[in-house]
Design an enzyme around this catalytic site. Structure first.
Site, PDB file in Angstrom:
ATOM      1  N   ASP A  10      45.809  50.130  28.320  1.00 36.84           N
ATOM      2  CA  ASP A  10      45.339  48.825  28.770  1.00 36.84           C
ATOM      3  C   ASP A  10      43.974  48.612  28.137  1.00 36.84           C
ATOM      4  O   ASP A  10      43.010  49.301  28.486  1.00 36.84           O
ATOM      5  CB  ASP A  10      45.248  48.815  30.299  1.00 36.84           C
ATOM      6  CG  ASP A  10      44.731  47.497  30.855  1.00 36.84           C
ATOM      7  OD1 ASP A  10      44.330  46.623  30.057  1.00 36.84           O
ATOM      8  OD2 ASP A  10      44.710  47.353  32.091  1.00 36.84           O
ATOM      9  N   PHE A  17      48.101  30.835  11.595  1.00 44.36           N
ATOM     10  CA  PHE A  17      48.779  29.597  11.957  1.00 44.36           C
ATOM     11  C   PHE A  17      50.191  29.967  12.425  1.00 44.36           C
ATOM     12  O   PHE A  17      50.558  31.135  12.463  1.00 44.36           O
ATOM     13  CB  PHE A  17      48.796  28.642  10.767  1.00 44.36           C
ATOM     14  CG  PHE A  17      47.484  27.923  10.555  1.00 44.36           C
ATOM     15  CD1 PHE A  17      47.376  26.552  10.740  1.00 44.36           C
ATOM     16  CD2 PHE A  17      46.335  28.629  10.201  1.00 44.36           C
ATOM     17  CE1 PHE A  17      46.169  25.890  10.571  1.00 44.36           C
ATOM     18  CE2 PHE A  17      45.118  27.982  10.033  1.00 44.36           C
ATOM     19  CZ  PHE A  17      45.029  26.609  10.219  1.00 44.36           C
ATOM     20  N   ASN A  18      50.983  28.975  12.820  1.00 42.51           N
ATOM     21  CA  ASN A  18      52.308  29.248  13.379  1.00 42.51           C
ATOM     22  C   ASN A  18      53.161  30.084  12.433  1.00 42.51           C
ATOM     23  O   ASN A  18      53.211  29.818  11.230  1.00 42.51           O
ATOM     24  CB  ASN A  18      53.067  27.935  13.653  1.00 42.51           C
ATOM     25  CG  ASN A  18      52.415  27.107  14.736  1.00 42.51           C
ATOM     26  OD1 ASN A  18      51.752  27.634  15.622  1.00 42.51           O
ATOM     27  ND2 ASN A  18      52.605  25.798  14.678  1.00 42.51           N
ATOM     28  N   LYS A  24      39.759  33.353  22.290  1.00 46.57           N
ATOM     29  CA  LYS A  24      39.803  33.889  20.934  1.00 46.57           C
ATOM     30  C   LYS A  24      38.508  33.570  20.182  1.00 46.57           C
ATOM     31  O   LYS A  24      37.980  34.412  19.431  1.00 46.57           O
ATOM     32  CB  LYS A  24      41.010  33.325  20.177  1.00 46.57           C
ATOM     33  CG  LYS A  24      42.346  33.909  20.606  1.00 46.57           C
ATOM     34  CD  LYS A  24      42.457  35.388  20.249  1.00 46.57           C
ATOM     35  CE  LYS A  24      43.869  35.913  20.418  1.00 46.57           C
ATOM     36  NZ  LYS A  24      43.986  37.341  20.032  1.00 46.57           N
ATOM     37  N   TYR A  59      43.096  29.736  26.020  1.00 46.31           N
ATOM     38  CA  TYR A  59      43.554  30.683  25.012  1.00 46.31           C
ATOM     39  C   TYR A  59      42.665  30.595  23.777  1.00 46.31           C
ATOM     40  O   TYR A  59      42.124  31.602  23.293  1.00 46.31           O
ATOM     41  CB  TYR A  59      45.019  30.418  24.652  1.00 46.31           C
ATOM     42  CG  TYR A  59      45.480  31.194  23.440  1.00 46.31           C
ATOM     43  CD1 TYR A  59      45.481  32.586  23.443  1.00 46.31           C
ATOM     44  CD2 TYR A  59      45.898  30.535  22.283  1.00 46.31           C
ATOM     45  CE1 TYR A  59      45.900  33.308  22.325  1.00 46.31           C
ATOM     46  CE2 TYR A  59      46.312  31.248  21.166  1.00 46.31           C
ATOM     47  CZ  TYR A  59      46.314  32.627  21.193  1.00 46.31           C
ATOM     48  OH  TYR A  59      46.711  33.339  20.091  1.00 46.31           O
ATOM     49  N   ARG A  89      54.131  20.714  10.564  1.00 47.19           N
ATOM     50  CA  ARG A  89      53.304  21.861  10.936  1.00 47.19           C
ATOM     51  C   ARG A  89      53.671  23.064  10.058  1.00 47.19           C
ATOM     52  O   ARG A  89      54.725  23.123   9.458  1.00 47.19           O
ATOM     53  CB  ARG A  89      53.525  22.235  12.416  1.00 47.19           C
ATOM     54  CG  ARG A  89      53.084  21.182  13.410  1.00 47.19           C
ATOM     55  CD  ARG A  89      51.580  21.053  13.467  1.00 47.19           C
ATOM     56  NE  ARG A  89      51.156  20.076  14.475  1.00 47.19           N
ATOM     57  CZ  ARG A  89      50.916  18.792  14.242  1.00 47.19           C
ATOM     58  NH1 ARG A  89      51.114  18.305  13.023  1.00 47.19           N
ATOM     59  NH2 ARG A  89      50.511  17.989  15.204  1.00 47.19           N
ATOM     60  N   LEU A 102      46.262  43.586  17.535  1.00 48.43           N
ATOM     61  CA  LEU A 102      47.123  42.448  17.868  1.00 48.43           C
ATOM     62  C   LEU A 102      47.218  42.215  19.370  1.00 48.43           C
ATOM     63  O   LEU A 102      47.663  41.152  19.809  1.00 48.43           O
ATOM     64  CB  LEU A 102      48.541  42.685  17.334  1.00 48.43           C
ATOM     65  CG  LEU A 102      48.697  42.964  15.838  1.00 48.43           C
ATOM     66  CD1 LEU A 102      50.163  43.270  15.530  1.00 48.43           C
ATOM     67  CD2 LEU A 102      48.206  41.787  15.006  1.00 48.43           C
ATOM     68  N   PHE A 123      55.908  40.824  19.191  1.00 52.12           N
ATOM     69  CA  PHE A 123      56.726  40.292  18.102  1.00 52.12           C
ATOM     70  C   PHE A 123      56.154  40.704  16.748  1.00 52.12           C
ATOM     71  O   PHE A 123      56.853  41.280  15.897  1.00 52.12           O
ATOM     72  CB  PHE A 123      56.794  38.767  18.222  1.00 52.12           C
ATOM     73  CG  PHE A 123      57.359  38.057  17.020  1.00 52.12           C
ATOM     74  CD1 PHE A 123      58.666  38.279  16.615  1.00 52.12           C
ATOM     75  CD2 PHE A 123      56.580  37.158  16.307  1.00 52.12           C
ATOM     76  CE1 PHE A 123      59.189  37.620  15.500  1.00 52.12           C
ATOM     77  CE2 PHE A 123      57.099  36.494  15.199  1.00 52.12           C
ATOM     78  CZ  PHE A 123      58.401  36.730  14.791  1.00 52.12           C
TER      79      PHE A 123
END
Length: 292
Positions: free
Chosen positions: A44, A160-161, A138, A134, A196, A66, A12
């Protein structure tokens, strides 16, 4: 000297960022797990040979990493560490092995590394306490990557989101928009009286560009705006945009105990590095997603 290699270019973020940077004059190359093409290589990142081959071919001036597993509910926990942690060190080790000298490496971590701090505003001084694999993978990536700060010009980001058209429907805002697109009578959500960050993908792309171009390195920084948006306001905006009202049902299974009502990131460090970044009103983001 403007070749940018974006790992996970089919993601995305990768799709938007590649178009955004190309429009700014950069020459974009990318890696994908399954698709090759013009300036796009199958790679990969858990295979060091794959990584070496791509770096030899491209010799990038900039790298934005990313690639990784970003959905916290991914079924196999070991995959988080194999991809997010070991995959990243494969890239860093390969750059050193090839004696390449990129101008900047940006490594995408995540705000989930903070865990539940019991605070409404999260800044980079907090000690991470990730609450799932997850976030832990990270944070592990961050810890190992800091060991390369003296050797490579690295910036680690904690986004953040954020959202926009084309984001997978397993994420909250696309899920809500999909219900309105399909004219559903109702939607099941968890805690709805919470606030949020839901930033626009365009904002994130501008931040990445400025971090790429700034002279800073050896930094860990939030990608955030400090703009908190209530879920109830998201529903209200969608009611207005779509022209009908959806019935919101609170599903106890989705409700998290002791959830913080308001949770945003501190943008103080980010803006000190790259200056203030403006973004469009969130209702416009929602409208774009509904009309896509």
């Amino acid at each position: 000297m403007n070749k940018v290699l974006i790992t996970g270019i089919d993601s995305f973020t990768g799709k938007y960022l590649s178009i955004f940077l190309e429009d700014k004059g950069y020459e974009i190359y990318g890696t994908s797990l399954s698709k090759s093409g013009d300036k796009k290589f199958i790679c990969d990142i858990t295979s060091k040979n794959d990584v070496l081959n791509v770096l030899k071919e491209v010799e990038p001036n900039f790298i934005i990493h990313l690639s990784g597993i970003s959905f916290a509910a991914h079924g196999k926990n070991e995959d988080f560490y194999k991809v997010n942690t070991i995959g990243t060190t494969n890239i860093l080790d390969s750059i050193l092995e090839l004696n390449q000298n990129p101008s900047k490496l940006i490594l995408a971590s995540s705000a989930t590394i903070y865990g539940n701090q019991g605070k409404e505003v999260l800044d980079e001084s907090l000690c991470p306490i990730p609450a799932n694999h997850y976030g832990a993978s990270k944070y592990s990536m961050e810890c190992l990557s800091k060991g390369y700060f003296s050797k490579l010009p690295i910036i680690i980001t904690r986004p953040f989101n954020y959202t926009g058209s084309g984001q997978a429907e397993q994420f909250l805002i696309p899920k809500i928009v999909k219900h309105f697109k399909e004219k559903k009578d109702s939607i099941e959500l968890g805690n709805i009286d919470v606030s949020r960050e839901f930033n626009d993908i365009g904002y994130v792309c501008e931040v990445y560009k400025r971090l790429l171009e700034c002279d800073k390195k050896s930094e860990i920084v939030n990608i955030c705006s400090g703009r908190g948006i209530k879920l109830l306001d998201v529903i209200s905006s969608m009611n207005k945009i779509s022209g009908y009202e959806i019935n919101v049902k609170v599903n106890p299974a989705f409700v998290r105990k002791d959830e913080i009502k308001s949770l945003t990131g501190s943008n103080e460090k980010l803006y000190s590095l790259i200056g203030n970044v403006e973004q469009k009103e969130f209702e416009l983001t929602l409208r774009d997603m509904l009309e896509a």
